[in-house]
Design a protein around this motif. Structure first.
Motif, mmCIF file in Angstrom:
data_model
loop_
_atom_site.group_PDB
_atom_site.id
_atom_site.type_symbol
_atom_site.label_atom_id
_atom_site.label_comp_id
_atom_site.label_asym_id
_atom_site.label_seq_id
_atom_site.Cartn_x
_atom_site.Cartn_y
_atom_site.Cartn_z
ATOM 1 N N ARG A 147 3.195 10.196 7.937
ATOM 2 C CA ARG A 147 2.630 9.882 6.622
ATOM 3 C C ARG A 147 2.371 8.379 6.592
ATOM 4 N NH1 ARG A 147 6.983 12.205 2.742
ATOM 5 N NH2 ARG A 147 8.253 11.528 4.465
ATOM 6 N N PRO A 148 1.335 7.935 5.878
ATOM 7 C CA PRO A 148 0.906 6.534 5.960
ATOM 8 C C PRO A 148 1.896 5.530 5.370
ATOM 9 C CG PRO A 148 -0.315 7.666 4.240
ATOM 10 C CD PRO A 148 0.491 8.709 4.962
ATOM 11 N N TYR A 149 1.886 4.354 5.962
ATOM 12 C CA TYR A 149 2.617 3.171 5.488
ATOM 13 C C TYR A 149 4.131 3.356 5.450
ATOM 14 C CZ TYR A 149 -2.081 1.762 4.231
ATOM 15 O OH TYR A 149 -3.415 1.459 4.272
ATOM 16 N N GLU A 208 1.119 3.470 -3.380
ATOM 17 C CA GLU A 208 0.074 4.425 -3.761
ATOM 18 C C GLU A 208 -0.122 5.515 -2.705
ATOM 19 O OE1 GLU A 208 -4.679 4.361 -4.576
ATOM 20 O OE2 GLU A 208 -3.494 2.750 -5.469
ATOM 21 N N ALA A 209 -0.117 5.144 -1.443
ATOM 22 C CA ALA A 209 -0.444 6.077 -0.367
ATOM 23 C C ALA A 209 0.715 6.993 0.026
ATOM 24 C CB ALA A 209 -0.927 5.309 0.863
ATOM 25 N N ASN A 210 1.963 6.554 -0.217
ATOM 26 C CA ASN A 210 3.121 7.328 0.209
ATOM 27 C C ASN A 210 4.279 7.075 -0.759
ATOM 28 O OD1 ASN A 210 5.195 8.619 1.584
ATOM 29 N ND2 ASN A 210 4.650 7.771 3.585
ATOM 30 N N GLU A 259 0.809 -1.216 0.000
ATOM 31 C CA GLU A 259 0.000 0.000 0.000
ATOM 32 C C GLU A 259 0.846 1.271 0.000
ATOM 33 O OE1 GLU A 259 -2.635 -3.096 2.109
ATOM 34 O OE2 GLU A 259 -0.493 -2.666 1.933
#
Length: 129
Positions: free
Chosen positions: A116-118, A75-77, A72
């Motif tokens: 920030r995510p992931y 896309e997310a980070n 993930e």
């Protein structure tokens, strides 16, 4: 007193206890921390220290033979994904839920201040010879 390298006594001591095959999870402030592993929480404020700072500091002191991140992150980070792909030739990607399950087997968890995510990676220690 240490002259250089990682000066945090809890982190330096935790690194000294690691052996071949042991897992080290470097995580952001939002990652679920499993019960069991030794935890060194470096988070001070959102973003401090950053995932990149913690990762690079640990890579300067550890021999790493493998790394796993959540797919993930791509896309997310994208910034964290790019950083991980630059640092590891054979980076493995798994679903985030699987990374959380794998992290339960880590010997050491190092929590950054990254917000920030992931921004998480599970390292597998190698040997220097």
């Amino acid at each position: 007193m240490k002259r250089s390298g990682i000066l945090n006594r809890h982190l330096s001591g935790g690194l000294a206890e690691l052996g071949h095959g042991d897992g080290v999870l470097i995580c952001d402030v939002g990652m679920s921390i499993p019960r069991g592993p030794r935890v060194v929480d470096l988070a001070f404020r959102a973003g401090t220290p950053s995932f990149a700072e913690v990762l690079d500091g640990l890579l300067a002191e550890l021999v790493v033979e493998g790394a796993t991140a959540a797919h993930e992150v791509r896309e997310a980070n994208p910034g964290a994904a790019r950083l991980l792909e630059e640092r590891f030739r054979d980076l493995a990607f798994v679903p985030h839920e699987e990374l959380k399950a794998l992290s339960a087997g880590a010997r050491l968890v190092v929590r950054s201040g990254e917000a920030r995510p992931y921004a998480n990676v599970l390292l597998r220690c190698g040997v220097f010879f």
